[in-house]
Enzyme design. Structure first.
Site, PDB file in Angstrom:
ATOM      1  N   GLN A 154       0.877  -1.182   0.000  1.00 23.02           N
ATOM      2  CA  GLN A 154       0.000   0.000   0.000  1.00 23.02           C
ATOM      3  C   GLN A 154       0.913   1.229   0.000  1.00 23.02           C
ATOM      4  O   GLN A 154       1.065   1.921   0.999  1.00 23.02           O
ATOM      5  CB  GLN A 154      -0.893  -0.024   1.225  1.00 23.02           C
ATOM      6  CG  GLN A 154      -1.855  -1.218   1.206  1.00 23.02           C
ATOM      7  CD  GLN A 154      -2.756  -1.243   2.415  1.00 23.02           C
ATOM      8  OE1 GLN A 154      -3.362  -0.239   2.775  1.00 23.02           O
ATOM      9  NE2 GLN A 154      -2.839  -2.384   3.066  1.00 23.02           N
ATOM     10  N   ASP A 205       5.661  -9.841 -13.243  1.00 19.02           N
ATOM     11  CA  ASP A 205       4.922  -8.634 -13.626  1.00 19.02           C
ATOM     12  C   ASP A 205       5.900  -7.544 -14.057  1.00 19.02           C
ATOM     13  O   ASP A 205       7.098  -7.637 -13.801  1.00 19.02           O
ATOM     14  CB  ASP A 205       3.990  -8.143 -12.499  1.00 19.02           C
ATOM     15  CG  ASP A 205       4.727  -7.885 -11.204  1.00 19.02           C
ATOM     16  OD1 ASP A 205       5.851  -7.358 -11.248  1.00 19.02           O
ATOM     17  OD2 ASP A 205       4.184  -8.212 -10.131  1.00 19.02           O
ATOM     18  N   LYS A 257       1.081  -9.272 -16.411  1.00 22.07           N
ATOM     19  CA  LYS A 257      -0.058  -9.789 -15.639  1.00 22.07           C
ATOM     20  C   LYS A 257      -1.080  -8.692 -15.349  1.00 22.07           C
ATOM     21  O   LYS A 257      -0.722  -7.535 -15.192  1.00 22.07           O
ATOM     22  CB  LYS A 257       0.530 -10.377 -14.347  1.00 22.07           C
ATOM     23  CG  LYS A 257      -0.191 -10.084 -13.066  1.00 22.07           C
ATOM     24  CD  LYS A 257       0.600 -10.490 -11.836  1.00 22.07           C
ATOM     25  CE  LYS A 257       0.717  -9.348 -10.841  1.00 22.07           C
ATOM     26  NZ  LYS A 257       1.374  -9.696  -9.600  1.00 22.07           N
ATOM     27  N   ARG A 264      -4.073  -7.801 -12.529  1.00 23.74           N
ATOM     28  CA  ARG A 264      -4.641  -8.248 -11.252  1.00 23.74           C
ATOM     29  C   ARG A 264      -6.133  -7.942 -11.259  1.00 23.74           C
ATOM     30  O   ARG A 264      -6.539  -6.789 -11.323  1.00 23.74           O
ATOM     31  CB  ARG A 264      -3.924  -7.538 -10.083  1.00 23.74           C
ATOM     32  CG  ARG A 264      -4.325  -8.108  -8.733  1.00 23.74           C
ATOM     33  CD  ARG A 264      -3.447  -7.601  -7.614  1.00 23.74           C
ATOM     34  NE  ARG A 264      -2.173  -8.290  -7.485  1.00 23.74           N
ATOM     35  CZ  ARG A 264      -2.034  -9.515  -6.966  1.00 23.74           C
ATOM     36  NH1 ARG A 264      -3.084 -10.186  -6.553  1.00 23.74           N
ATOM     37  NH2 ARG A 264      -0.848 -10.051  -6.870  1.00 23.74           N
TER      38      ARG A 264
HETATM   39  C1  R5P Z   1       3.149  -7.570  -6.602  1.00 24.21           C
HETATM   40  O1  R5P Z   1       3.393  -6.536  -7.178  1.00 24.21           O
HETATM   41  C2  R5P Z   1       4.174  -8.353  -5.820  1.00 24.21           C
HETATM   42  O2  R5P Z   1       5.460  -8.166  -6.306  1.00 24.21           O
HETATM   43  C3  R5P Z   1       3.823  -9.833  -5.835  1.00 24.21           C
HETATM   44  O3  R5P Z   1       3.853 -10.290  -7.173  1.00 24.21           O
HETATM   45  C4  R5P Z   1       2.458 -10.070  -5.278  1.00 24.21           C
HETATM   46  O4  R5P Z   1       2.300  -9.383  -4.067  1.00 24.21           O
HETATM   47  C5  R5P Z   1       2.213 -11.544  -5.057  1.00 24.21           C
HETATM   48  O5  R5P Z   1       0.942 -11.736  -4.538  1.00 24.21           O
HETATM   49  P1  R5P Z   1       0.153 -13.099  -4.799  1.00 24.21           P
HETATM   50  O6  R5P Z   1       1.084 -14.223  -4.391  1.00 24.21           O
HETATM   51  O7  R5P Z   1      -1.051 -12.989  -3.889  1.00 24.21           O
HETATM   52  O8  R5P Z   1      -0.223 -13.148  -6.235  1.00 24.21           O
END
Ligand code: R5P
Length: 316
Positions: free
Chosen positions: A97, A169, A192, A194
Site C-alpha cells: 500500500q 509482472d 499480468k 490483477r
Molecule cells: C506484486 O506486485 C508483488 O510483487 C507480488 O507479485 C504479489 O504481491 C504476489 O501476490 P500473490 O502471491 O497474492 O499473487
C-alpha cells in the site's frame, strides 16, 4: 561488540537466534506477554543505557500484532536510554500500500514509516522492499539489503544451464534484470493483470522462453496466484523446468496447495518470514538471510560501509 545488544520480537526468533550465532553474541532479554484484554506487555530484561541496540522483527502475519509489538519494544528501549536503536525489519509489511492508485485510499506504508520513526527507531535495516521508493517514506537512515546473492548461491548449487530469468509482472523488471545479469541469462517478462487482491490473469509473455529453464523472481508470494499463473503461461510458451526465487514467503490462503499442484519444480524463499510446519512442502526450500543481516548489523555497529552487500543489484 560489548556496546551492541540484539533483541527479538516474537515474529521470527529463529532468525534472530541465527543472526546472534553468526555474530557470536547472546540474544538480549526481552519479556513479551499479553494483558488479559489482549494488550501487549513488554519488559526489557537488561540494561541498555548508552548501548547500540538492534530489534529484529519482520512485520509478517499476524501483521498488526507484530507491528504493534515492534513499536512497543522501540518505545521501551528509547525510554531505557539506548544510545541508538535500529529496527531490523527483514520483511516490511504494508509495503504494497505504497501509493494512491484509486481515490480515497490510504498510503499505509508511509503511515507505518511515520509510526516507526515516532516510536523511537533511529535507523531501519530491511530487505527487498516491495518498492525501493519506500526508503523515502522515512526521514531516518535506512539500509536496504537484497537477497540476490543468497538466491544466486542456491541456484548455482543446482547447476542448470540454458536459463532465462522471468519477472511475473512489469513492476519486477529491474530486479529480474539484475538477476539475469548475475546469471548471464536471458530475460522474460510476464504481463499480468490483477483482477482482485487474490486473482491474477496473464496477458502476454515478453521474451523467448521456448526450451529454456526459467527462474521466476519476485519480492513477495502471498496467495501464490501471480507466480502460479505466470508459471502456467511460461510452460504453455514452451519453458522446460520452472523455478521460483521469492524473498518473502507469506504463503497466505491456499498458496502452498497451489504451489504443490503447479508446474513449478522448486520454490526457494528466504527465512525473512518463518515457515510454519503446516506450510512445509517438498517443493519449498528455504535459504537463510541470517549471515547477510549479521554482516550488515556488524557494519552498522562499527560505522562501516554496507554498500558491498548490495552493490550487485543496485548497479543491475
Ligand atoms: C506484486 O506486485 C508483488 O510483487 C507480488 O507479485 C504479489 O504481491 C504476489 O501476490 P500473490 O502471491 O497474492 O499473487
Amino acid at each position: 561488540m560489548d556496546k551492541m545488544v540484539i533483541f527479538s520480537g516474537s515474529a521470527n526468533k529463529k532468525l534472530a537466534e541465527k543472526i546472534c550465532k553468526n555474530l557470536k553474541v547472546k540474544l538480549g532479554q526481552a519479556f513479551i506477554s499479553h494483558f488479559s484484554d489482549g494488550e501487549i506487555r513488554v519488559e526489557i530484561g537488561e540494561n541498555v543505557r548508552g548501548k547500540d541496540v538492534f530489534v529484529i522483527q519482520p512485520t509478517c502475519p499476524p501483521v498488526n500484532e507484530n507491528l504493534m509489538e515492534l513499536l512497543i519494544m522501540l518505545d521501551a528501549l528509547r525510554r531505557a536510554s539506548a544510545q541508538r536503536i535500529t529496527a531490523v525489519i527483514p520483511y516490511f509489511g504494508y509495503a504494497r500500500q505504497d501509493r494512491k492508485d484509486q481515490p480515497r485510499v490510504p498510503i499505509t506504508a508511509k503511515l507505518v514509516a511515520n509510526v516507526l520513526d515516532e516510536a523511537g527507531a533511529d535507523r531501519i535495516l530491511t530487505l527487498d522492499l516491495h518498492a525501493g521508493q519506500i526508503q523515502g517514506f522515512f526521514d531516518i537512515p535506512l539500509d536496504h539489503l537484497y537477497a540476490t546473492n543468497v538466491f544466486v548461491d542456491s541456484f548455482r548449487r543446482m547447476r542448470f544451464n540454458n536459463m532465462v530469468i522471468a519477472s511475473p509482472d512489469v513492476g519486477g523488471i529491474k530486479t529480474a534484470r539484475a538477476y539475469a545479469k548475475r546469471f548471464r541469462a536471458g530475460l522474460a517478462i510476464v504481463d499480468k493483470r490483477r483482477n482482485s487482491p487474490e486473482a491474477t490473469e496473464v496477458m502476454h509473455i515478453l521474451g523467448e522462453v521456448d526450451g529454456k529453464n526459467v527462474i521466476l523472481v519476485d519480492d513477495i508470494i502471498a496467495t501464490g496466484s501471480s507466480i502460479v499463473e505466470a508459471a502456467r503461461a511460461l510452460k504453455k510458451a514452451g519453458a522446460e523446468k520452472i523455478f521460483a526465487a521469492i524473498t518473502h514467503g507469506i504463503l497466505s490462503a491456499d498458496a502452498v496447495s497451489k504451489i504443490n499442484k503447479s508446474c513449478i519444480d522448486t520454490l526457494v524463499i528466504t527465512d525473512s518470514i518463518p515457515l510454519a510446519d503446516s506450510k512445509k512442502s517438498k517443493k519449498i526450500k528455504v535459504a537463510s538471510v541470517s549471515s547477510l543481516f549479521a554482516d550488515a548489523i556488524k557494519r552498522i555497529h562499527f560505522e562501516e560501509s554496507i554498500s558491498v552487500l548490495f552493490n550487485s543489484l543496485e548497479k543491475g
